[in-house]
Write an enzyme that holds these catalytic residues in place. Sequence first.
Site, PDB file in Angstrom:
ATOM      1  N   VAL A  12      12.711  28.830  35.211  1.00 18.05           N
ATOM      2  CA  VAL A  12      13.467  30.079  35.223  1.00 18.05           C
ATOM      3  C   VAL A  12      14.586  30.036  36.261  1.00 18.05           C
ATOM      4  O   VAL A  12      15.743  30.358  35.972  1.00 18.05           O
ATOM      5  CB  VAL A  12      12.512  31.258  35.516  1.00 18.05           C
ATOM      6  CG1 VAL A  12      13.279  32.553  35.706  1.00 18.05           C
ATOM      7  CG2 VAL A  12      11.512  31.404  34.397  1.00 18.05           C
ATOM      8  N   PHE A 153      14.059  36.501  29.609  1.00 24.54           N
ATOM      9  CA  PHE A 153      13.457  36.368  28.283  1.00 24.54           C
ATOM     10  C   PHE A 153      13.741  34.983  27.715  1.00 24.54           C
ATOM     11  O   PHE A 153      13.935  34.799  26.517  1.00 24.54           O
ATOM     12  CB  PHE A 153      14.000  37.470  27.355  1.00 24.54           C
ATOM     13  CG  PHE A 153      13.737  38.858  27.868  1.00 24.54           C
ATOM     14  CD1 PHE A 153      12.497  39.464  27.704  1.00 24.54           C
ATOM     15  CD2 PHE A 153      14.720  39.557  28.561  1.00 24.54           C
ATOM     16  CE1 PHE A 153      12.239  40.731  28.213  1.00 24.54           C
ATOM     17  CE2 PHE A 153      14.477  40.835  29.067  1.00 24.54           C
ATOM     18  CZ  PHE A 153      13.239  41.429  28.891  1.00 24.54           C
ATOM     19  N   LYS A 208       9.049  43.393  30.205  1.00 28.20           N
ATOM     20  CA  LYS A 208       8.795  41.958  30.055  1.00 28.20           C
ATOM     21  C   LYS A 208       7.401  41.689  29.486  1.00 28.20           C
ATOM     22  O   LYS A 208       7.226  40.939  28.526  1.00 28.20           O
ATOM     23  CB  LYS A 208       8.972  41.278  31.416  1.00 28.20           C
ATOM     24  CG  LYS A 208       8.519  39.846  31.472  1.00 28.20           C
ATOM     25  CD  LYS A 208       9.321  38.979  30.506  1.00 28.20           C
ATOM     26  CE  LYS A 208       8.706  37.631  30.329  1.00 28.20           C
ATOM     27  NZ  LYS A 208       9.288  36.587  31.065  1.00 28.20           N
ATOM     28  N   ASN A 212       6.382  40.121  25.691  1.00 29.24           N
ATOM     29  CA  ASN A 212       5.579  38.911  25.498  1.00 29.24           C
ATOM     30  C   ASN A 212       4.252  39.224  24.805  1.00 29.24           C
ATOM     31  O   ASN A 212       3.809  38.480  23.923  1.00 29.24           O
ATOM     32  CB  ASN A 212       5.315  38.212  26.840  1.00 29.24           C
ATOM     33  CG  ASN A 212       6.441  37.253  27.200  1.00 29.24           C
ATOM     34  OD1 ASN A 212       7.439  37.168  26.498  1.00 29.24           O
ATOM     35  ND2 ASN A 212       6.283  36.530  28.290  1.00 29.24           N
ATOM     36  N   PHE A 253       8.614  34.936  14.493  1.00 31.22           N
ATOM     37  CA  PHE A 253       7.286  34.885  15.122  1.00 31.22           C
ATOM     38  C   PHE A 253       6.155  35.195  14.154  1.00 31.22           C
ATOM     39  O   PHE A 253       5.161  35.807  14.513  1.00 31.22           O
ATOM     40  CB  PHE A 253       7.239  35.773  16.378  1.00 31.22           C
ATOM     41  CG  PHE A 253       7.677  35.005  17.593  1.00 31.22           C
ATOM     42  CD1 PHE A 253       8.994  34.604  17.726  1.00 31.22           C
ATOM     43  CD2 PHE A 253       6.765  34.626  18.575  1.00 31.22           C
ATOM     44  CE1 PHE A 253       9.403  33.840  18.807  1.00 31.22           C
ATOM     45  CE2 PHE A 253       7.169  33.868  19.661  1.00 31.22           C
ATOM     46  CZ  PHE A 253       8.496  33.481  19.781  1.00 31.22           C
ATOM     47  N   GLY A 261       0.699  28.813  23.196  1.00 26.51           N
ATOM     48  CA  GLY A 261       0.384  28.199  24.489  1.00 26.51           C
ATOM     49  C   GLY A 261       1.554  28.404  25.422  1.00 26.51           C
ATOM     50  O   GLY A 261       2.344  29.333  25.253  1.00 26.51           O
ATOM     51  N   CYS A 264       3.672  31.175  29.556  1.00 25.79           N
ATOM     52  CA  CYS A 264       3.946  32.622  29.559  1.00 25.79           C
ATOM     53  C   CYS A 264       2.935  33.454  28.778  1.00 25.79           C
ATOM     54  O   CYS A 264       2.240  34.282  29.363  1.00 25.79           O
ATOM     55  CB  CYS A 264       5.346  32.871  29.028  1.00 25.79           C
ATOM     56  SG  CYS A 264       6.582  31.953  29.942  1.00 25.79           S
ATOM     57  N   LYS A 267      -0.798  33.564  30.043  1.00 20.68           N
ATOM     58  CA  LYS A 267      -0.896  34.182  31.380  1.00 20.68           C
ATOM     59  C   LYS A 267      -0.489  35.660  31.336  1.00 20.68           C
ATOM     60  O   LYS A 267      -1.152  36.516  31.928  1.00 20.68           O
ATOM     61  CB  LYS A 267       0.015  33.374  32.311  1.00 20.68           C
ATOM     62  CG  LYS A 267       0.480  34.031  33.573  1.00 20.68           C
ATOM     63  CD  LYS A 267       1.293  33.069  34.424  1.00 20.68           C
ATOM     64  CE  LYS A 267       2.773  33.026  34.079  1.00 20.68           C
ATOM     65  NZ  LYS A 267       3.568  34.176  34.508  1.00 20.68           N
TER      66      LYS A 267
HETATM   67  C1  UGA Z   1       8.154  33.055  25.746  1.00 19.29           C
HETATM   68  C2  UGA Z   1       9.067  34.155  25.184  1.00 19.29           C
HETATM   69  O1  UGA Z   1       9.448  33.835  23.836  1.00 19.29           O
HETATM   70  C3  UGA Z   1      10.316  34.316  26.041  1.00 19.29           C
HETATM   71  O2  UGA Z   1      11.107  35.404  25.558  1.00 19.29           O
HETATM   72  C4  UGA Z   1       9.879  34.607  27.484  1.00 19.29           C
HETATM   73  O3  UGA Z   1      10.986  34.719  28.354  1.00 19.29           O
HETATM   74  C5  UGA Z   1       8.998  33.467  27.974  1.00 19.29           C
HETATM   75  O4  UGA Z   1       7.861  33.355  27.116  1.00 19.29           O
HETATM   76  C6  UGA Z   1       8.589  33.796  29.393  1.00 19.29           C
HETATM   77  O5  UGA Z   1       7.851  34.749  29.594  1.00 19.29           O
HETATM   78  O6  UGA Z   1       9.113  33.173  30.318  1.00 19.29           O
HETATM   79  P1  UGA Z   1       8.107  30.370  25.595  1.00 19.29           P
HETATM   80  O7  UGA Z   1       6.747  30.473  26.210  1.00 19.29           O
HETATM   81  O8  UGA Z   1       9.072  29.383  26.148  1.00 19.29           O
HETATM   82  O9  UGA Z   1       8.852  31.808  25.657  1.00 19.29           O
HETATM   83  O10 UGA Z   1       7.908  29.960  24.093  1.00 19.29           O
HETATM   84  P2  UGA Z   1       7.924  30.638  22.646  1.00 19.29           P
HETATM   85  O11 UGA Z   1       8.977  30.017  21.836  1.00 19.29           O
HETATM   86  O12 UGA Z   1       7.898  32.105  22.713  1.00 19.29           O
HETATM   87  O13 UGA Z   1       6.525  30.116  22.066  1.00 19.29           O
HETATM   88  C7  UGA Z   1       5.286  30.449  22.690  1.00 19.29           C
HETATM   89  C8  UGA Z   1       4.126  29.896  21.878  1.00 19.29           C
HETATM   90  O14 UGA Z   1       3.994  30.601  20.665  1.00 19.29           O
HETATM   91  C9  UGA Z   1       4.253  28.424  21.501  1.00 19.29           C
HETATM   92  O15 UGA Z   1       3.001  27.811  21.678  1.00 19.29           O
HETATM   93  C10 UGA Z   1       4.643  28.462  20.044  1.00 19.29           C
HETATM   94  O16 UGA Z   1       4.246  27.317  19.334  1.00 19.29           O
HETATM   95  C11 UGA Z   1       3.888  29.683  19.583  1.00 19.29           C
HETATM   96  N1  UGA Z   1       4.456  30.329  18.380  1.00 19.29           N
HETATM   97  C12 UGA Z   1       5.670  30.921  18.424  1.00 19.29           C
HETATM   98  C13 UGA Z   1       3.718  30.338  17.212  1.00 19.29           C
HETATM   99  O17 UGA Z   1       2.596  29.800  17.136  1.00 19.29           O
HETATM  100  N2  UGA Z   1       4.237  30.971  16.124  1.00 19.29           N
HETATM  101  C14 UGA Z   1       5.452  31.574  16.140  1.00 19.29           C
HETATM  102  O18 UGA Z   1       5.859  32.154  15.112  1.00 19.29           O
HETATM  103  C15 UGA Z   1       6.193  31.545  17.324  1.00 19.29           C
END
Ligand code: UGA
Length: 437
Positions: A12, A153, A208, A212, A253, A261, A264, A267
Amino acid sequence: MKKICVIGTGYVGLVSGAGLADFGNEVICCDIDAGKIDQLNNGIMPIYEPGLKELVDRNIKGKRLKFTADVPNAILNSDVIFTAVGTPMGQDGEADLTAVEAVAKTVAQNLNGYKVICTKSTVPVGTGERIKRIITTFKNNGNEFDVVSNPEFLREGSAVGDFLIPDRVVFGVENARAEKVMRDVYRSLFLIETPMVVTNIATAELIKYASNAFLAVKISFINEMSNLADAAGADVHVIAKAMGLDGRISAKFLHPGPGYGGSCFPKDTQALAKTADNFSVNLEVVKAAIRANANQRESVLARIKSILPDLSGKRVAVLGLAFKPNTDDVRDTPAEHIIKGLIQAGASVVGYDPIAAENFKRYYLPDLEVKDSVWEAVENADLTVILTEWNELRGLSLPMLKEKMKQPNVVDARNILNIDELKLLGFTYRNMGRSKI
Ligand code: UGA
């Protein structure tokens, strides 16, 4: 244009610092880890994030971005202090605020004029107030300050784009003076009409977590739907597509997988549920999403065992160890639980990931056999399981996969392989919610 210091050069802090410099501010990124600062001063990025090196290089060249391990001096020379230190999961799922509080003390001891102290770290509601109390207690002069909440975000893997062209910017402020400072900091975005949500600090802090947690709920919902689709002979992709056409739901999503996983969602959902408990408010939906996510990892193991009920002595190739593509981050990656489950059931596991393999070994299983290519990993395997949707896995040659493997068994936990081709080649396969079609 503001003089800014960003404390903490993790995902970040580093992306935000370089991004704020790209907006024309003069930014100094600092960290107590002098080794990391040395790396950055030598042009080495401590993390894998597409586009980050270019962003950093461009702003160093433009003389808007510097790195230092001298945190007090960086504070003394800045108008705005961004806190971007970690808030790992502490006891009972609560966010551990040790680093945030230590930064607040350091700021107090170096408050040589009016400054805005802005929290980017994800912190529970009420932390802004706590930071204010700490600074008031430890400052030894009459200098004024304001505390602001400006949650991020950013998604790992696309963090640079998310910072430079965000969907929205949120500021939690207590007065017009601090708001004006924040508008100056983000002036570039203001000019391209990025939506700005200006609110109080508690609301910004909760925005936030609410965002999430909502996304985590959405994922857990579609994951459970994928299990039902498998049982009932339906296609979860068509269900998700039709659901997503409803503007109230939206298509994003709704991709089923092995469970969310990363650093973010796991947790933040825990921390939000815990915060609510502390207020005697029960967030049943969020708690259910957390439970469903744990179940989802088990359901991948169940799919594997539905093909190979006895895993002892079987060779299983696991493709994808990062929690998602385009990152080397393995925090809370579904691969950990699934690989440990396979090993426990007697399988011999061989892993492959284009970027995250070393991290995975370092944090979880130092003795795990990992290979440098997909083809080495799947050689002689009794089953291949796909856990991360890296582009190179989306384009995997299925005839070649069949040729290399001992038995043509596949569990596609990201739904990226072509089902018609799998059928044609005689693979035994499972996926998430499309297995029966
Ligand atoms: C997430 C949020 O999307 C960000 O907006 C936020 O800023 C960030 O957390 C944070 O709190 O710092 P991130 O953890 O990098 O971002 O990843 P994502 O792309 O959101 O994916 C999270 C998990 O969900 C991954 O394991 C991904 O494979 C899974 N996922 C996502 C799914 O299984 N299905 C989906 O449709 C989307």
